[in-house]
Design a protein around this motif. Structure first.
Motif, PDB file in Angstrom:
ATOM      1  N   CYS A  30      -8.837  -1.307   0.376  1.00  0.00           N
ATOM      2  CA  CYS A  30      -8.099  -0.359  -0.453  1.00  0.00           C
ATOM      3  C   CYS A  30      -7.284  -1.105  -1.502  1.00  0.00           C
ATOM      4  O   CYS A  30      -6.426  -1.929  -1.158  1.00  0.00           O
ATOM      5  CB  CYS A  30      -7.169   0.496   0.402  1.00  0.00           C
ATOM      6  SG  CYS A  30      -8.023   1.530   1.618  1.00  0.00           S
ATOM      7  N   LEU A  31      -7.549  -0.828  -2.765  1.00  0.00           N
ATOM      8  CA  LEU A  31      -6.836  -1.444  -3.880  1.00  0.00           C
ATOM      9  C   LEU A  31      -5.992  -0.394  -4.593  1.00  0.00           C
ATOM     10  O   LEU A  31      -6.128   0.805  -4.339  1.00  0.00           O
ATOM     11  CB  LEU A  31      -7.836  -2.081  -4.853  1.00  0.00           C
ATOM     12  CG  LEU A  31      -8.787  -3.118  -4.263  1.00  0.00           C
ATOM     13  CD1 LEU A  31      -9.748  -3.629  -5.341  1.00  0.00           C
ATOM     14  CD2 LEU A  31      -8.027  -4.281  -3.642  1.00  0.00           C
ATOM     15  N   ILE A  69      -5.200  -4.691   8.266  1.00  0.00           N
ATOM     16  CA  ILE A  69      -5.009  -6.059   7.766  1.00  0.00           C
ATOM     17  C   ILE A  69      -4.353  -5.964   6.393  1.00  0.00           C
ATOM     18  O   ILE A  69      -4.867  -5.284   5.495  1.00  0.00           O
ATOM     19  CB  ILE A  69      -6.355  -6.805   7.674  1.00  0.00           C
ATOM     20  CG1 ILE A  69      -7.024  -6.868   9.050  1.00  0.00           C
ATOM     21  CG2 ILE A  69      -6.149  -8.211   7.115  1.00  0.00           C
ATOM     22  CD1 ILE A  69      -8.468  -7.347   9.003  1.00  0.00           C
ATOM     23  N   TYR A  70      -3.216  -6.651   6.245  1.00  0.00           N
ATOM     24  CA  TYR A  70      -2.452  -6.551   5.002  1.00  0.00           C
ATOM     25  C   TYR A  70      -2.692  -7.782   4.125  1.00  0.00           C
ATOM     26  O   TYR A  70      -2.501  -8.916   4.567  1.00  0.00           O
ATOM     27  CB  TYR A  70      -0.962  -6.396   5.305  1.00  0.00           C
ATOM     28  CG  TYR A  70      -0.647  -5.067   5.944  1.00  0.00           C
ATOM     29  CD1 TYR A  70      -0.417  -3.936   5.163  1.00  0.00           C
ATOM     30  CD2 TYR A  70      -0.621  -4.930   7.333  1.00  0.00           C
ATOM     31  CE1 TYR A  70      -0.157  -2.701   5.748  1.00  0.00           C
ATOM     32  CE2 TYR A  70      -0.359  -3.698   7.921  1.00  0.00           C
ATOM     33  CZ  TYR A  70      -0.132  -2.595   7.128  1.00  0.00           C
ATOM     34  OH  TYR A  70       0.121  -1.378   7.708  1.00  0.00           O
ATOM     35  N   ALA A  71      -3.089  -7.526   2.891  1.00  0.00           N
ATOM     36  CA  ALA A  71      -3.334  -8.604   1.937  1.00  0.00           C
ATOM     37  C   ALA A  71      -2.031  -8.985   1.248  1.00  0.00           C
ATOM     38  O   ALA A  71      -1.312  -8.110   0.759  1.00  0.00           O
ATOM     39  CB  ALA A  71      -4.367  -8.163   0.900  1.00  0.00           C
ATOM     40  N   PRO A  72      -1.695 -10.277   1.181  1.00  0.00           N
ATOM     41  CA  PRO A  72      -0.463 -10.705   0.505  1.00  0.00           C
ATOM     42  C   PRO A  72      -0.492 -10.355  -0.979  1.00  0.00           C
ATOM     43  O   PRO A  72      -1.561 -10.265  -1.598  1.00  0.00           O
ATOM     44  CB  PRO A  72      -0.457 -12.226   0.710  1.00  0.00           C
ATOM     45  CG  PRO A  72      -1.395 -12.479   1.851  1.00  0.00           C
ATOM     46  CD  PRO A  72      -2.432 -11.403   1.765  1.00  0.00           C
ATOM     47  N   VAL A 105       0.838  -1.197   0.000  1.00  0.00           N
ATOM     48  CA  VAL A 105       0.000   0.000   0.000  1.00  0.00           C
ATOM     49  C   VAL A 105       0.873   1.247   0.000  1.00  0.00           C
ATOM     50  O   VAL A 105       1.934   1.289   0.629  1.00  0.00           O
ATOM     51  CB  VAL A 105      -0.937  -0.010   1.228  1.00  0.00           C
ATOM     52  CG1 VAL A 105      -0.142   0.017   2.527  1.00  0.00           C
ATOM     53  CG2 VAL A 105      -1.925   1.154   1.174  1.00  0.00           C
ATOM     54  N   HIS A 106       0.435   2.271  -0.718  1.00  0.00           N
ATOM     55  CA  HIS A 106       1.208   3.520  -0.791  1.00  0.00           C
ATOM     56  C   HIS A 106       1.172   4.239   0.552  1.00  0.00           C
ATOM     57  O   HIS A 106       0.180   4.188   1.281  1.00  0.00           O
ATOM     58  CB  HIS A 106       0.645   4.425  -1.888  1.00  0.00           C
ATOM     59  CG  HIS A 106       1.564   5.547  -2.254  1.00  0.00           C
ATOM     60  ND1 HIS A 106       1.547   6.754  -1.593  1.00  0.00           N
ATOM     61  CD2 HIS A 106       2.537   5.636  -3.190  1.00  0.00           C
ATOM     62  CE1 HIS A 106       2.466   7.550  -2.107  1.00  0.00           C
ATOM     63  NE2 HIS A 106       3.078   6.905  -3.089  1.00  0.00           N
ATOM     64  N   VAL A 140     -10.063   2.839  -4.353  1.00  0.00           N
ATOM     65  CA  VAL A 140      -8.944   2.594  -5.265  1.00  0.00           C
ATOM     66  C   VAL A 140      -7.995   3.793  -5.241  1.00  0.00           C
ATOM     67  O   VAL A 140      -8.397   4.920  -5.541  1.00  0.00           O
ATOM     68  CB  VAL A 140      -9.428   2.331  -6.706  1.00  0.00           C
ATOM     69  CG1 VAL A 140      -8.227   2.208  -7.650  1.00  0.00           C
ATOM     70  CG2 VAL A 140     -10.277   1.078  -6.754  1.00  0.00           C
ATOM     71  N   ASP A 141      -6.743   3.511  -4.869  1.00  0.00           N
ATOM     72  CA  ASP A 141      -5.690   4.513  -4.954  1.00  0.00           C
ATOM     73  C   ASP A 141      -5.149   4.473  -6.379  1.00  0.00           C
ATOM     74  O   ASP A 141      -4.400   3.567  -6.743  1.00  0.00           O
ATOM     75  CB  ASP A 141      -4.590   4.177  -3.935  1.00  0.00           C
ATOM     76  CG  ASP A 141      -3.346   5.027  -4.110  1.00  0.00           C
ATOM     77  OD1 ASP A 141      -3.443   6.107  -4.722  1.00  0.00           O
ATOM     78  OD2 ASP A 141      -2.265   4.602  -3.654  1.00  0.00           O
TER      79      ASP A 141
END
Length: 453
Positions: A223-224, A198-201, A179-180, A253-254
Motif C-alpha cells: 500500500c502506497l 509490515i511497516y516500511a520506513p 499509513v492513513h 495506492v491510497d
C-alpha cells in the motif's frame, strides 16, 4: 403543507444557509452547541407537522454546523460542495433512484458509466480499469483490498469465494509507517491483524524510503500513498513500482486527495502511480462534490467485479453494474455529482482548482515563516504543517484560532511533537481568505510571544 410546498420550504432555508457561508462562525459558538439539547426529546406518540420538523432543523441545527462548506475551514481536506454538484444531488434526490443496475435506473447506470470514463481520463489511469463509486475511502479501500487478496490467492490456486481464509496461503501486507488510518481500519476489518502488518520506513518528508523497502513477493499487498495526510507528500512510485511488479506484488495506492494532483501541472509528483493495480480517491475532497462520494479503481476490472459481485436470481446485471463493483447493493447514484462536477469544470477547471490551492498553500507557508512559525514540511501540494518554539505555544495558538470563529484548523503529531495542520481544498477559498488566515496567525503569534516574554 403538501409535498411541493415542503420541498420549496427546504430549498428556501437551504439557500438562506448558503448565503451566510462567508459570515457565520467557522465553528459554532458554545450557545449554539448547547441549544442542540432541544433535539433530545422522546419519540413522539403522534407525528408532528413536517414544517415544524424543518424549522427545528434549520433554526436550531444550522447555527451548530461547522462552516466546512465555506471558504475558511482549513481543518481537513474537506472541499466545499460545488454548486453544480450540490444542485445535481437535488435532482438526484428528487429522482430517488436505486442505482444498483441498469434495470433499476437506466439514467443512473448511463451517467455513472460515463463518469467512470471521465475519471480515468482526468486522472490518466489505465482506461480499462473498473471504477466503483462508494461511500468513502474506507469502504472503497475495503473493496480494493478484498480484490487484491482474492486475486493473489487465485494466482496460487486458492478459491477464496468457496474456501474462505481458513487454511489459505499467507498474504502479507506492507504499508508506510505513516499509513492513513482508513487503510489500517480496512486491513483490520479484513482480518489481516495489525501486529502482522509490515511497516516500511519513511524518509524525513514522510515518503516510503525506497532503499529500505521490505522484501516483496507474489504474496504481498503493498500500500502506497499519493498525498500523505500531514505533509501531502507522495511515495516514490517510479522507484518502487518496477520492484513491486518484478516481485509479483499487488500495489494499492491510497490517493484520497493527492491522486487529483495527476489532473494538473503537479502531475510529475505522481510519476509511476499509473503502474499500480488499484487506487482509491475521494470526489468529496478535492473534486468538491457533496459527501458520501468516493471511488475504488481497479486496473483488472474483473478482479473488482468478481470480488464485489452481488448477482441474484432476481437481480443479475453486467459485471460493470455498480452493485457488482462496490460494497452496496441498494445505493444512491453517487457518480452523478462526479459527472456534474467534471462536465462543468472540464479538464482545465479541475487543473485550476488543484493548482490554485497549491499556490495558496505555498503563500500561507511563506506567511507563517515570516510571522515566526516553524513550517515543518516542504509544501508540495495543499498541506501545511507547522508549530511554535514550544509545545505550550503551539497548543495555545490552536485554542485561540478555534475560539476566534474566523477560521478553523486542528492539530496533529509530527515526528513525536504536537503540530498544527492547515489543508486548502475548498473551491470557495479566495486569496482574501488566505490573507485573513495569515493575518490572524501573525497577530496570534505576536500576542503569544509577548505573553511569554
Amino acid at each position: 403543507m403538501d409535498e411541493l410546498d415542503l420541498m420549496a420550504n427546504a430549498d428556501s432555508r437551504g439557500l438562506r444557509y448558503l448565503e451566510g457561508n462567508t459570515t457565520r462562525r467557522v465553528f459554532p459558538s458554545d450557545e449554539a452547541i448547547a441549544a442542540l439539547s432541544a433535539f433530545d426529546g422522546s419519540l413522539p406518540t403522534q407525528g408532528l407537522p413536517p414544517e415544524d420538523t424543518l424549522a427545528m432543523l434549520d433554526d436550531i441545527g444550522s447555527p451548530a454546523t461547522t462552516a466546512s462548506n465555506g471558504p475558511r475551514y482549513f481543518g481537513f481536506v474537506i472541499g466545499a460542495a460545488l454548486p453544480v454538484a450540490a444542485a445535481a444531488e437535488r435532482i438526484m434526490l428528487a429522482w430517488d433512484q436505486c442505482a444498483s443496475t441498469f434495470d433499476n435506473s437506466p439514467v443512473s447506470a448511463t451517467i455513472e458509466r460515463i463518469a467512470s470514463r471521465w475519471v480515468l481520463d482526468a486522472l490518466d489511469l489505465p482506461r480499462e480499469s473498473a471504477v466503483g463509486f462508494g461511500t468513502s475511502a474506507t469502504a472503497c479501500t475495503l473493496a480494493a483490498l478484498t480484490a487484491a487478496r482474492r486475486s493473489l490467492l487465485a494466482r496460487q490456486g486458492w478459491d477464496f469465494d468457496r474456501l474462505g481464509l481458513i487454511g489459505s496461503p499467507d498474504i502479507k501486507v506492507v504499508v508506510s509507517e505513516l499509513v492513513h488510518i482508513t487503510v489500517k481500519k480496512a486491513l483490520r476489518i479484513l482480518g489481516f491483524g495489525l501486529d502482522r502488518i509490515i511497516y516500511a520506513p519513511v524518509d524525513a518528508y514522510g515518503r516510503i524510503d525506497a532503499e529500505r523497502l521490505p522484501v516483496l513477493d507474489d504474496s504481498t499487498i503493498l500500500c502506497l500513498q499519493a498525498g500523505e495526510v500531514n505533509t501531502g507528500e507522495f511515495d516514490p512510485f517510479a522507484q518502487i513500482m518496477p520492484r513491486a511488479k518484478d516481485a509479483g506484488a499487488w500495489v494499492h495506492v491510497d490517493g484520497a486527495f493527492g491522486l487529483w494532483a495527476r489532473a494538473s501541472s503537479l502531475a510529475p509528483l505522481t510519476e509511476g502511480v499509473e503502474l499500480a493495480d488499484s487506487w482509491t480517491t475521494d470526489a468529496h475532497k478535492w473534486l468538491n462534490t457533496p459527501y458520501d462520494c468516493a471511488m475504488a479503481i481497479c486496473r483488472e476490472a474483473q478482479a473488482l467485479a468478481g470480488a464485489m459481485n452481488s448477482d441474484a436470481v432476481y437481480s443479475s446485471a453486467s459485471a460493470d453494474a455498480q452493485k457488482n463493483l462496490t460494497l452496496e447493493f441498494s445505493r444512491r447514484p453517487r457518480g452523478i455529482p462526479v459527472w456534474a462536477a467534471l462536465r462543468t469544470l472540464g479538464r482545465r477547471g479541475v487543473a485550476e482548482l488543484v493548482e490554485r490551492h497549491s499556490d495558496q498553500a505555498t503563500r500561507i507557508g511563506a506567511g507563517l515563516v515570516h510571522a515566526g512559525y516553524e513550517v515543518l514540511n516542504r509544501i508540495v501540494l495543499n498541506q501545511i504543517v507547522f508549530r511554535c518554539a514550544t509545545d505550550a505555544q503551539t497548543q495555545a495558538i490552536r485554542s485561540a484560532v478555534q475560539a476566534s470563529g474566523e477560521v478553523w484548523f486542528g492539530g496533529t503529531i509530527w515526528q513525536g511533537r504536537p503540530a498544527l495542520r492547515i489543508s486548502v481544498s475548498s473551491w470557495r477559498t479566495t486569496d482574501h481568505d488566505v490573507q485573513l488566515l495569515v493575518h490572524l496567525l501573525t497577530k496570534l503569534y505576536a500576542a503569544n510571544h509577548e505573553t511569554d516574554v
